[in-house]
Design an enzyme around this catalytic site. Structure first.
Site, PDB file in Angstrom:
ATOM      1  N   GLU A  72       0.824  -1.204   0.000  1.00 14.51           N
ATOM      2  CA  GLU A  72       0.000   0.000   0.000  1.00 14.51           C
ATOM      3  C   GLU A  72       0.857   1.254   0.000  1.00 14.51           C
ATOM      4  O   GLU A  72       1.975   1.253   0.501  1.00 14.51           O
ATOM      5  CB  GLU A  72      -0.909   0.009   1.244  1.00 14.51           C
ATOM      6  CG  GLU A  72      -1.915  -1.119   1.201  1.00 14.51           C
ATOM      7  CD  GLU A  72      -2.802  -1.204   2.430  1.00 14.51           C
ATOM      8  OE1 GLU A  72      -3.992  -1.455   2.261  1.00 14.51           O
ATOM      9  OE2 GLU A  72      -2.300  -1.012   3.552  1.00 14.51           O
ATOM     10  N   CYS A 132       3.519   8.395   1.198  1.00 14.91           N
ATOM     11  CA  CYS A 132       4.108   7.418   2.112  1.00 14.91           C
ATOM     12  C   CYS A 132       4.196   6.103   1.337  1.00 14.91           C
ATOM     13  O   CYS A 132       3.185   5.594   0.871  1.00 14.91           O
ATOM     14  CB  CYS A 132       3.194   7.298   3.329  1.00 14.91           C
ATOM     15  SG  CYS A 132       3.667   6.030   4.496  1.00 14.91           S
ATOM     16  N   CYS A 150       6.894  -7.212   6.528  1.00 17.34           N
ATOM     17  CA  CYS A 150       8.041  -6.679   7.274  1.00 17.34           C
ATOM     18  C   CYS A 150       8.537  -7.761   8.214  1.00 17.34           C
ATOM     19  O   CYS A 150       7.735  -8.502   8.779  1.00 17.34           O
ATOM     20  CB  CYS A 150       7.630  -5.443   8.074  1.00 17.34           C
ATOM     21  SG  CYS A 150       9.023  -4.631   8.913  1.00 17.34           S
ATOM     22  N   CYS A 188       7.582  -5.731  15.145  1.00 20.35           N
ATOM     23  CA  CYS A 188       7.166  -4.832  16.238  1.00 20.35           C
ATOM     24  C   CYS A 188       5.715  -5.177  16.587  1.00 20.35           C
ATOM     25  O   CYS A 188       4.845  -5.171  15.718  1.00 20.35           O
ATOM     26  CB  CYS A 188       7.292  -3.368  15.827  1.00 20.35           C
ATOM     27  SG  CYS A 188       8.970  -2.933  15.328  1.00 20.35           S
ATOM     28  N   CYS A 197       2.542  -2.960  15.512  1.00 14.92           N
ATOM     29  CA  CYS A 197       2.405  -2.521  14.120  1.00 14.92           C
ATOM     30  C   CYS A 197       1.680  -3.583  13.296  1.00 14.92           C
ATOM     31  O   CYS A 197       2.013  -4.773  13.372  1.00 14.92           O
ATOM     32  CB  CYS A 197       3.793  -2.263  13.544  1.00 14.92           C
ATOM     33  SG  CYS A 197       3.808  -1.963  11.769  1.00 14.92           S
ATOM     34  N   CYS A 257      -0.236   5.607  10.191  1.00 18.27           N
ATOM     35  CA  CYS A 257       0.965   4.864  10.564  1.00 18.27           C
ATOM     36  C   CYS A 257       0.669   3.488  11.106  1.00 18.27           C
ATOM     37  O   CYS A 257      -0.126   3.336  12.007  1.00 18.27           O
ATOM     38  CB  CYS A 257       1.683   5.583  11.681  1.00 18.27           C
ATOM     39  SG  CYS A 257       2.315   7.107  11.150  1.00 18.27           S
TER      40      CYS A 257
HETATM   41  N1  SAH Z   1       9.981   0.058   9.477  1.00 19.67           N
HETATM   42  C1  SAH Z   1      10.120   1.482   9.484  1.00 19.67           C
HETATM   43  C2  SAH Z   1       9.111   2.218   8.635  1.00 19.67           C
HETATM   44  C3  SAH Z   1       7.660   1.812   8.674  1.00 19.67           C
HETATM   45  S1  SAH Z   1       6.603   2.226  10.008  1.00 19.67           S
HETATM   46  C4  SAH Z   1      10.082   2.004  10.889  1.00 19.67           C
HETATM   47  O1  SAH Z   1       9.702   1.255  11.778  1.00 19.67           O
HETATM   48  O2  SAH Z   1      10.475   3.146  11.117  1.00 19.67           O
HETATM   49  C5  SAH Z   1       6.455   3.969  10.080  1.00 19.67           C
HETATM   50  C6  SAH Z   1       6.235   4.470  11.506  1.00 19.67           C
HETATM   51  O3  SAH Z   1       4.935   4.094  12.011  1.00 19.67           O
HETATM   52  C7  SAH Z   1       7.245   3.901  12.486  1.00 19.67           C
HETATM   53  O4  SAH Z   1       7.697   4.918  13.323  1.00 19.67           O
HETATM   54  C8  SAH Z   1       6.409   2.900  13.246  1.00 19.67           C
HETATM   55  O5  SAH Z   1       6.958   2.596  14.488  1.00 19.67           O
HETATM   56  C9  SAH Z   1       5.080   3.604  13.334  1.00 19.67           C
HETATM   57  N2  SAH Z   1       3.973   2.725  13.694  1.00 19.67           N
HETATM   58  C10 SAH Z   1       3.843   1.409  13.439  1.00 19.67           C
HETATM   59  N3  SAH Z   1       2.693   0.929  13.936  1.00 19.67           N
HETATM   60  C11 SAH Z   1       2.066   1.959  14.519  1.00 19.67           C
HETATM   61  C12 SAH Z   1       0.820   2.096  15.189  1.00 19.67           C
HETATM   62  N4  SAH Z   1       0.007   1.063  15.347  1.00 19.67           N
HETATM   63  N5  SAH Z   1       0.491   3.331  15.642  1.00 19.67           N
HETATM   64  C13 SAH Z   1       1.310   4.375  15.470  1.00 19.67           C
HETATM   65  N6  SAH Z   1       2.485   4.314  14.828  1.00 19.67           N
HETATM   66  C14 SAH Z   1       2.871   3.119  14.369  1.00 19.67           C
END
Ligand code: SAH
Length: 374
Positions: free
Chosen positions: A112, A125, A132, A136, A139, A367
């Protein structure tokens, strides 16, 4: 909580490596594009015309490439501009100012991208991997594991497709241009380093070799693969680095960002600081605010102290992201009062801090919501 293993390498298919995406001019330097055409028995000088159609004119219909001989057009387009992805679904929010597109790649993988229009700037974005491997737990993308790395051209094509839609006036607000690209879609950009750097070069190369964007408008966001941060600092492309920190202490960060078990907070923040010194670009620290988990006042103080221990010359900015709870998640967004106190404490330590807007929430375009369910 189920724990996923960290994955650095692309998973192999049942019969060895998976087939690669079609090679596209956005995967290649201008010289490679010429050679590629010649290897196909086609005239090399046509590469520049094809690049002009792709990067300068944002043309995708071969019919409009009237400077190419009609008899050869098909072969030329197939040779350097093969179709990379098909849009499956577009969803809009914020009265059309936010647009999420679900793409199907050549092998059926789904990714996406999200276009966000603000007064005075338009940001796209983009995804850098299908899925991935960083796992985490908060996420959405992290819950499905890694399918595969995307090619440079697959990354660039998301930007070009967004630029086309904007240029044609298909996005609310009239015709426009993309000013910013953030690698904050699906995937960990630093785990697909070569393709991501290739894509950044294509975005910043002057037209018609590339899109001619300013490196300052590009942000690469990472969980903190330290050797890659160091490598990026040495590339000489001053993109903005965003570090997804989410906790100032190892105990909590080990859980929230499992890569922390490999590179600790101190090493990771030091790499970010070195990046700021080398590029003169202010680093952005991403911090998703999770109620009762990482939003305590003492953690704000600790975060401020950790960041200031590298100097208080404004090398860093903190971007607080209200958590976007993923389905079934045990975590929720912070209380606004706790959020305000967190900001206040960071600012009291001289750290510039903002709370990110929550564009596209209702279309799961915000995000960490990009999960490509189809
Ligand atoms: N893998 C990279 C880029 C993708 S995520 C990274 O982690 O930086 C982009 C951003 O969204 C990251 O800062 C991630 O931690 C954040 N993110 C992921 N899941 C989220 C959620 N459920 N709520 C808010 N931010 C989130």
């Amino acid at each position: 909580m189920k724990t996923l293993p960290l994955v650095f390498e692309e998973p192999k298919g049942p019969r060895g490596p998976k087939p690669k995406p079609p090679r596209h001019l956005a995967d290649m330097t201008p010289a490679e594009r010429r050679t590629h055409l010649e290897e196909l028995g086609l005239p090399g000088f046509r590469a520049r015309q094809l690049s002009t159609h792709y990067f300068s004119r944002l043309v995708d219909d071969p019919e409009q490439m009237t400077d190419l001989p009609a008899g050869q057009r098909g072969e030329l387009v197939e040779g350097l501009l093969p179709r990379l992805m098909t849009p499956l679904k577009t969803q809009e929010a914020d009265k059309g100012a936010t647009r999420k597109t679900l793409w199907k790649l050549f092998d059926g993988s789904l990714v996406e991208s999200v276009l966000m229009r603000y007064p005075g700037r338009t940001t796209i974005c983009v995804s850098s991997q299908a899925g991935c491997g960083m796992a985490c737990p908060f996420c959405a993308t992290g819950q499905g594991g890694l399918q595969r790395n995307m090619s440079a051209a697959e990354i660039v094509e998301q930007v070009v497709a967004g630029a086309r839609a904007l240029g044609r006036g298909e996005v609310a607000g009239g015709p426009g241009r993309i000013s910013n690209v953030v690698f904050m879609g699906m995937g960990e950009p630093m785990a697909n380093y070569k393709a991501v750097i290739g894509a950044v070069r294509r975005l910043t190369d002057p037209t018609p070799d590339g899109l001619g964007m300013s490196a300052r408008g590009i942000t690469v966001s990472t969980v903190g693969l330290v050797p890659r941060i160091n490598q990026l600092a040495a590339e000489g492309i001053p993109v903005t680095l965003a570090l997804s920190l989410h906790a100032p202490d190892d105990e909590l960060r080990d859980e929230l960002v499992p890569i922390n078990t490999r590179w600790k907070v101190a090493e990771t923040v030091e790499a970010a600081w070195n990046y700021a010194r080398a590029t003169k670009r202010r680093v952005s620290i991403e911090y998703a605010m999770m109620r009762g988990i990482n939003d305590q006042a003492w953690r704000a103080d600790l975060l401020g102290d950790v960041l200031n221990s590298y100097g208080d010359w404004g090398w860093v900015h903190v971007n607080l992201i209200p958590l976007n709870p993923t389905p079934g998640s045990k975590w929720t967004a912070s209380d606004p009062r706790d959020e305000r106190e967190f900001v206040r404490r960071l600012e009291a330590k001289g750290i510039s801090t903002t709370v990110r807007d929550t564009r596209g929430r209702e279309i799961d375009g915000a995000c960490g919501q990009l999960a490509a369910e189809g």
